[in-house]
Write an enzyme that holds these catalytic residues in place. Sequence first.
Site, mmCIF file in Angstrom:
data_model
loop_
_atom_site.group_PDB
_atom_site.id
_atom_site.type_symbol
_atom_site.label_atom_id
_atom_site.label_comp_id
_atom_site.label_asym_id
_atom_site.label_seq_id
_atom_site.Cartn_x
_atom_site.Cartn_y
_atom_site.Cartn_z
ATOM 1 N N HIS A 99 -20.699 -7.457 -16.978
ATOM 2 C CA HIS A 99 -19.349 -7.150 -17.456
ATOM 3 C C HIS A 99 -18.915 -8.142 -18.532
ATOM 4 O O HIS A 99 -18.347 -7.748 -19.559
ATOM 5 C CB HIS A 99 -18.372 -7.199 -16.278
ATOM 6 C CG HIS A 99 -16.932 -7.015 -16.680
ATOM 7 N ND1 HIS A 99 -16.462 -5.868 -17.271
ATOM 8 C CD2 HIS A 99 -15.847 -7.848 -16.561
ATOM 9 C CE1 HIS A 99 -15.168 -5.987 -17.506
ATOM 10 N NE2 HIS A 99 -14.773 -7.185 -17.095
ATOM 11 N N GLU A 101 0.818 -1.207 0.000
ATOM 12 C CA GLU A 101 0.000 0.000 0.000
ATOM 13 C C GLU A 101 0.852 1.257 0.000
ATOM 14 O O GLU A 101 0.589 2.207 -0.757
ATOM 15 C CB GLU A 101 -0.931 -0.019 1.217
ATOM 16 C CG GLU A 101 -1.684 1.287 1.479
ATOM 17 C CD GLU A 101 -2.671 1.661 0.388
ATOM 18 O OE1 GLU A 101 -3.273 2.734 0.489
ATOM 19 O OE2 GLU A 101 -2.827 0.886 -0.586
ATOM 20 N N HIS A 160 -4.736 -8.378 -16.982
ATOM 21 C CA HIS A 160 -6.035 -7.974 -17.537
ATOM 22 C C HIS A 160 -6.294 -6.488 -17.280
ATOM 23 O O HIS A 160 -6.780 -5.778 -18.155
ATOM 24 C CB HIS A 160 -7.141 -8.827 -16.906
ATOM 25 C CG HIS A 160 -8.461 -8.717 -17.595
ATOM 26 N ND1 HIS A 160 -8.647 -9.010 -18.927
ATOM 27 C CD2 HIS A 160 -9.690 -8.333 -17.133
ATOM 28 C CE1 HIS A 160 -9.920 -8.816 -19.259
ATOM 29 N NE2 HIS A 160 -10.558 -8.397 -18.190
#
Length: 370
Positions: free
Chosen positions: A276, A98, A334
């Site tokens: 989707h 993070e 992707h």
Amino acid sequence: MLIQLAIMGLLAAMLPLAIVWASSDADKYRKLVWVTVFLTFDLIMFGAFTRLTDSGLGCPDWPGCYGHANPLQAHEQISAAEAAMPTGPVTVAKAWIEMIHRYLAMGVGVLIIAIMVIAWMRWLKSKRQEARFSPGLPTMLFVSVCLQGAFGAWTVTLKLQPAIVTTHLLLGMLLLAMLTWLGARQSAVPASSPDGRRLALSAAVGSALLAVQIALGGWVSTNYAALACLDFPLCHGKLVPEMDFANGFELWRHLGKTGDGDWLPFPALTAIHWVHRNFAFVVVAWLGWLGLRAMRIDATRRTGRRILIVAGLQFMTGMSTIFLKWPLALAVVHNGGAAALVLLLTMLNFEARSAAQAAVNRAATRLSAA
């Protein structure tokens, strides 16, 4: 802490700035823009990795980590949280993922500030003669990166609320598109073509369809609906399975919950995934046709070919994630494919419009000469 974070942002920007400075390219400004495009693409990829490894709350506060500038200083708090919940959102590894994402984002922000400052200086120095240094777009980039930072903060403080996380993704793609347009503006104008205007309209439609599909993909990811259908082309053995569109596409709600605060039912996740998946056929069909059409024009042939290749690969990775049950590396790829399509469609829009304008200018020149 804020001073330490600012230093980390400057350090993250030092290497790309040094690369630009040491480059043999005479046009340092153009080099800086394209280096920033490359790093923004990388940042989107790493943001996907952060999201897919459930590291979005690796540091549960913002902009630091438990009030510190790095996970080393917050090691005691992170270790305590990990000991209490070993598979929870806070671990040492997730905290570093993070914070590295935040450092990279700050570095890109520094580069965009540099682009804006240089553009304003060159624009004023040239007495507003050089159009490629027009500061409007660089200033919009600065505003956009500040807005993106705000949504990054809200992603943490609102505990990964799907609407906020999806908007954060879309703003990242918009930032990439704006930077790509700015980079294309620094390059030579392509050959003229009277067909450019019609192609530009088709490319704009393609960009709009892609934006919708990316939003749907972000909604799948942020709601953890990627594995809601494990068969293809059917879903749960049906062409149209049981779905709950009302709860699935209710925008303002907490992660995993309905708007009323109940747990999100599985048919809602199925609806998110199914929409989707099926809209992908529309997007790929349009981009395939668009790529073939672009290949018929000299000014856009190379970009059209690349759109065909990347769109095909993107469709294949999408199907593979279903059959292989969403492996991390493939899921990140992707996401990168979506970013690559944003970049290529932005280039195609610019090239088509430039070719059309060049054709108009050429015709006007001939008319005046006659």
